[in-house]
Write a protein that holds these residues in place. Structure first.
Motif, PDB file in Angstrom:
ATOM      1  N   GLU A 184       0.839  -1.209   0.000  1.00 16.92           N
ATOM      2  CA  GLU A 184       0.000   0.000   0.000  1.00 16.92           C
ATOM      3  C   GLU A 184       0.871   1.256   0.000  1.00 16.92           C
ATOM      4  O   GLU A 184       0.638   2.194  -0.773  1.00 16.92           O
ATOM      5  CB  GLU A 184      -0.916  -0.006   1.226  1.00 16.92           C
ATOM      6  CG  GLU A 184      -2.046  -1.030   1.190  1.00 16.92           C
ATOM      7  CD  GLU A 184      -3.265  -0.542   0.411  1.00 16.92           C
ATOM      8  OE1 GLU A 184      -3.141   0.440  -0.347  1.00 16.92           O
ATOM      9  OE2 GLU A 184      -4.339  -1.152   0.560  1.00 16.92           O
ATOM     10  N   LYS A 185       1.867   1.277   0.848  1.00 11.33           N
ATOM     11  CA  LYS A 185       2.737   2.449   0.932  1.00 11.33           C
ATOM     12  C   LYS A 185       3.589   2.581  -0.326  1.00 11.33           C
ATOM     13  O   LYS A 185       3.802   3.695  -0.829  1.00 11.33           O
ATOM     14  CB  LYS A 185       3.629   2.350   2.177  1.00 11.33           C
ATOM     15  CG  LYS A 185       4.550   3.546   2.389  1.00 11.33           C
ATOM     16  CD  LYS A 185       5.239   3.493   3.745  1.00 11.33           C
ATOM     17  CE  LYS A 185       6.346   4.532   3.875  1.00 11.33           C
ATOM     18  NZ  LYS A 185       5.876   5.927   3.700  1.00 11.33           N
ATOM     19  N   GLY A 186       4.055   1.438  -0.848  1.00  9.12           N
ATOM     20  CA  GLY A 186       4.870   1.485  -2.052  1.00  9.12           C
ATOM     21  C   GLY A 186       4.146   2.113  -3.227  1.00  9.12           C
ATOM     22  O   GLY A 186       4.720   2.908  -3.983  1.00  9.12           O
ATOM     23  N   VAL A 187       2.869   1.778  -3.403  1.00  8.89           N
ATOM     24  CA  VAL A 187       2.103   2.359  -4.518  1.00  8.89           C
ATOM     25  C   VAL A 187       1.878   3.839  -4.291  1.00  8.89           C
ATOM     26  O   VAL A 187       1.938   4.635  -5.246  1.00  8.89           O
ATOM     27  CB  VAL A 187       0.769   1.610  -4.705  1.00  8.89           C
ATOM     28  CG1 VAL A 187      -0.098   2.320  -5.747  1.00  8.89           C
ATOM     29  CG2 VAL A 187       1.025   0.179  -5.145  1.00  8.89           C
ATOM     30  N   ASP A 188       1.650   4.253  -3.055  1.00  6.24           N
ATOM     31  CA  ASP A 188       1.506   5.691  -2.797  1.00  6.24           C
ATOM     32  C   ASP A 188       2.790   6.442  -3.133  1.00  6.24           C
ATOM     33  O   ASP A 188       2.745   7.569  -3.648  1.00  6.24           O
ATOM     34  CB  ASP A 188       1.119   5.924  -1.334  1.00  6.24           C
ATOM     35  CG  ASP A 188      -0.367   6.192  -1.174  1.00  6.24           C
ATOM     36  OD1 ASP A 188      -1.133   5.838  -2.095  1.00  6.24           O
ATOM     37  OD2 ASP A 188      -0.776   6.760  -0.136  1.00  6.24           O
ATOM     38  N   ILE A 189       3.941   5.834  -2.847  1.00  4.62           N
ATOM     39  CA  ILE A 189       5.212   6.452  -3.216  1.00  4.62           C
ATOM     40  C   ILE A 189       5.301   6.618  -4.728  1.00  4.62           C
ATOM     41  O   ILE A 189       5.720   7.668  -5.241  1.00  4.62           O
ATOM     42  CB  ILE A 189       6.388   5.606  -2.683  1.00  4.62           C
ATOM     43  CG1 ILE A 189       6.459   5.676  -1.157  1.00  4.62           C
ATOM     44  CG2 ILE A 189       7.708   6.073  -3.296  1.00  4.62           C
ATOM     45  CD1 ILE A 189       7.450   4.696  -0.539  1.00  4.62           C
ATOM     46  N   ILE A 190       4.911   5.594  -5.470  1.00  8.33           N
ATOM     47  CA  ILE A 190       4.934   5.666  -6.935  1.00  8.33           C
ATOM     48  C   ILE A 190       4.007   6.773  -7.431  1.00  8.33           C
ATOM     49  O   ILE A 190       4.375   7.576  -8.303  1.00  8.33           O
ATOM     50  CB  ILE A 190       4.530   4.307  -7.544  1.00  8.33           C
ATOM     51  CG1 ILE A 190       5.594   3.247  -7.248  1.00  8.33           C
ATOM     52  CG2 ILE A 190       4.315   4.429  -9.052  1.00  8.33           C
ATOM     53  CD1 ILE A 190       5.196   1.833  -7.625  1.00  8.33           C
ATOM     54  N   LYS A 191       2.804   6.826  -6.887  1.00  7.28           N
ATOM     55  CA  LYS A 191       1.852   7.861  -7.323  1.00  7.28           C
ATOM     56  C   LYS A 191       2.387   9.257  -7.036  1.00  7.28           C
ATOM     57  O   LYS A 191       2.205  10.186  -7.848  1.00  7.28           O
ATOM     58  CB  LYS A 191       0.504   7.639  -6.640  1.00  7.28           C
ATOM     59  CG  LYS A 191      -0.242   6.403  -7.149  1.00  7.28           C
ATOM     60  CD  LYS A 191      -1.576   6.219  -6.436  1.00  7.28           C
ATOM     61  CE  LYS A 191      -2.343   5.024  -7.013  1.00  7.28           C
ATOM     62  NZ  LYS A 191      -3.652   4.802  -6.344  1.00  7.28           N
ATOM     63  N   GLN A 192       3.059   9.423  -5.898  1.00  2.99           N
ATOM     64  CA  GLN A 192       3.648  10.726  -5.582  1.00  2.99           C
ATOM     65  C   GLN A 192       4.779  11.061  -6.549  1.00  2.99           C
ATOM     66  O   GLN A 192       4.917  12.210  -6.988  1.00  2.99           O
ATOM     67  CB  GLN A 192       4.156  10.717  -4.138  1.00  2.99           C
ATOM     68  CG  GLN A 192       3.054  10.661  -3.095  1.00  2.99           C
ATOM     69  CD  GLN A 192       3.551  10.240  -1.726  1.00  2.99           C
ATOM     70  OE1 GLN A 192       4.761  10.192  -1.472  1.00  2.99           O
ATOM     71  NE2 GLN A 192       2.625   9.907  -0.832  1.00  2.99           N
ATOM     72  N   ASP A 193       5.585  10.051  -6.907  1.00  9.70           N
ATOM     73  CA  ASP A 193       6.698  10.292  -7.830  1.00  9.70           C
ATOM     74  C   ASP A 193       6.211  10.726  -9.206  1.00  9.70           C
ATOM     75  O   ASP A 193       6.877  11.514  -9.889  1.00  9.70           O
ATOM     76  CB  ASP A 193       7.547   9.021  -7.970  1.00  9.70           C
ATOM     77  CG  ASP A 193       8.450   8.787  -6.773  1.00  9.70           C
ATOM     78  OD1 ASP A 193       8.534   9.683  -5.908  1.00  9.70           O
ATOM     79  OD2 ASP A 193       9.083   7.716  -6.700  1.00  9.70           O
TER      80      ASP A 193
END
Length: 613
Positions: free
Chosen positions: A602-611
């Motif tokens: 969950e956190k990993g995908v949020d990091i990708i979306k922010q990037d």
């Protein structure tokens, strides 16, 4: 971790006709399984798990009938089975390629495809999840060699697993949609807040408990908030249903009473403010059935046009531009043909602690000397790939008993000198009892004698292993050097855990259950005095239990010298390549692993979306 009545009671609530139609059972036995079972839409032909688990067909006639009836419960059938022949055309371009549809990959593909403008290809080496695994009591059947289990054999070692054939322990790893969440014990434990706060001392920022708690909450749909679950630490509305099993036999409450006699808190939320104590654990189930991560995160969104699921697709390597140090896509094999899919943005490995490092090594990303040994072109020299392998290890302490048990767990501190805060446990306790998965007559108890195993589990092992290539052939499993119990301190803590089990068995609450330590000596330890420290050391070294909590082989860290990925889960020195799975954790959390992996995804995908804004 026993689910005796879960299969019987909860499946009866779904299909109450089973015991009311004894004549159908007799008809089944006389006609044969293939004629008696009806095939549902999208169902895949599945080989029975019973021969490898239960032995002679005469020993599991009732369970043949049960397995048949489970296959006829069409609500249980994995709907991705209707897509099992789908194939992405060779050289197709998508935005993200996700490798592995296990616990992490299911979450990652689901959350990435929320962005309608992004196309996502999800590649899985296995097929649809097996229908019979939906019954929680059947989970042990899939721990044996089967088409849905990679069944990795560890390399023999001198300090552990000595009592098993060829000195090899085995790791069951799921090979289907949902991965190991299809064959694991379903217990929902997050670990201790200290596990995450301690990452900051390792120069890994953004992963302390305050940072990760929102991502535990994001995916959760906890049905027991305000009873077992503390409101401040749980949430509803997520994809992943979390609840206790409805069947709670008396022995579970006797264990609680015994733990209370010893001064432990009981019936609390061990994912809440205090992790120490014993409780009847929550699990990832829904309406009495297993809830795999594929079923939770992918089944509701199979209609999305931007998500392309390719099953029976084994990734052979990541395609790398050596000059630009960039991942371009992946090569994979399906139906005997090599194909490629191109990633416009990123390749994300979610293949787990065994196969994510294996894929990196096959791609030429790893220790240069090891790659050259196997005649693999070095695309990027990354020394820590496959290193730092960590897993919980445990031991079964056997007791005879006149009852059965359920999903009870506990966390305890021991008399150990270390620098860990007083709120952090040294061991986790599991409890295994009689299972009805090989029942001859549908009984939910053993007709001769029942046994209870208390299973002390080492939460922070000091021993470290590694993953290496066996060859450059992607079809060959890697070499797994677990190096269990190489640290004497690991053994000493396990022995203290065994002593705690024996102490618990002597409480008045468990004496009433007729609990007695089995004193028959284990093979290989016959010449030692039973119950001596030397005996127990021999026992744990001979009959070592590897848990299914492997981490660390592509771990987060601050540089290429100490890790494989950075705190944003990007492979050091590479563009367009991330790793989001259990291999990313630099240390193993203090508890079961599935919930932390969901949080990480969950956190990993949020990091990708922010990037990508």
């Amino acid at each position: 971790m026993n689910f005796v009545l879960v299969l019987v009671l909860n499946y009866w609530q779904v299909s109450a006709a089973l015991f009311s139609l004894p004549s159908s059972w007799l008809w089944f036995l006389h006609r044969g399984e293939q004629e008696a079972c009806h095939k549902c839409a999208c169902a895949r032909e599945e080989s029975s798990t019973l021969p490898s688990t239960c032995g002679s067909p005469d020993e599991y006639t009732f369970m043949q009938y049960m397995e048949c009836k489970l296959s006829e419960a069409c609500d249980f059938v994995d709907p991705t089975g209707c897509r099992r022949h789908d194939t992405i055309p060779d050289m197709t371009e998508v935005d993200f390629v996700v490798v592995g549809a296990g616990s992490a990959g299911s979450v990652v593909a689901s959350r990435l495809s929320e962005e309608a403008s992004w196309s996502v290809a999800l590649l899985e080496a296995g097929g649809p999840e097996p229908t019979a695994s939906q019954a929680p009591s059947m989970y042990f059947n899939y721990q044996r060699p089967h088409s849905h289990n990679w069944d990795f054999a560890l390399e023999p070692q001198g300090a552990a697993c000595l009592g098993y054939p060829a000195g090899r322990c085995h790791w069951p790893r799921g090979k289907s949609m949902g991965g190991t969440s299809v064959i694991h014990g379903m217990m929902y434990m997050r670990g201790n807040p200290w596990d995450y706060n301690n990452l900051e001392s390792m120069n890994i920022n953004g992963w302390n408990y305050r940072d990760v708690l929102p991502y535990f909450l994001k995916g959760e749909n906890n049905t027991e908030i305000g009873t077992i679950a503390e409101p401040a630490y749980h949430q509803t509305g997520g994809y992943l249903t979390v609840q206790r099993f409805r069947d709670q036999p008396q022995i579970a409450h006797s264990i609680m009473a015994g733990a209370k006699e010893m001064g432990y808190d009981t019936y609390g939320d061990l994912n809440g403010k205090n992790q120490l104590g014993f409780t009847i654990a929550q699990a990832t189930t829904r309406d009495g059935l297993r809830l795999s991560l594929s079923r939770a995160y992918l089944h509701p969104i199979l209609h999305r046009k931007n998500l392309h699921i390719n099953m029976f697709s084994m990734v052979t390597k990541v395609l790398v531009d050596k000059e630009k140090k960039m991942a371009l896509g992946v090569e994979y094999e399906k139906d005997g043909k090599l194909r490629r899919v191109i990633a416009r943005k990123e390749v994300i490995l979610c293949a787990g602690a065994v196969q994510s490092p294996q894929i990196l090594l096959l791609s030429g990303i790893g220790p240069a000397e090891h790659l050259q040994k196997h005649d693999i072109a070095v695309m990027h020299n990354l020394p820590r790939v496959g290193k730092n392998l960590i897993n919980h290890v445990s031991f079964n302490v056997k007791f005879s008993i006149t009852n059965k048990t359920d999903t009870v767990t506990g966390f305890a501190r021991l008399d150990v000198m270390d620098k860990v805060p007083a709120t952090v446990p040294h061991i986790q306790m599991f409890f295994d009892g009689y299972m009805a998965n090989c029942s001859r007559k549908g009984k939910i108890y053993n007709e001769t004698q029942n046994f209870l195993h208390m299973v002390p589990t080492l939460l922070r092992p000091l021993s470290r292993g590694e993953i290496k290539l066996r060859s450059s052939d992607y079809k060959q499993p890697p070499l797994i050097y677990a190096n269990y119990l190489e640290s004497k301190e690991d053994v000493d803590i396990l022995i203290k855990g065994i002593r705690l089990c024996i102490q618990l068995s002597k409480t008045s609450a468990l004496k009433k259950e007729g609990l007695q330590l089995v004193t028959a000596k284990l093979k290989g330890c016959e010449n030692l005095n039973f119950d001596s420290d030397a005996y127990w050391e021999c026992a744990v070294r001979h009959f070592t239990n590897p848990e299914n909590h492997q981490v660390g082989t592509c771990s987060m860290g601050s540089s290429e010298e100490d890790s494989v990925i950075d705190s944003k889960l990007r492979v050091h020195g590479m563009k367009g390549l991330r790793i989001i799975d259990a291999s990313s954790f630099p240390v193993v959390p203090s508890g079961n692993l599935n919930a932390p992996v969901v949080m990480l995804a969950e956190k990993g995908v949020d990091i990708i979306k922010q990037d990508y804004n």
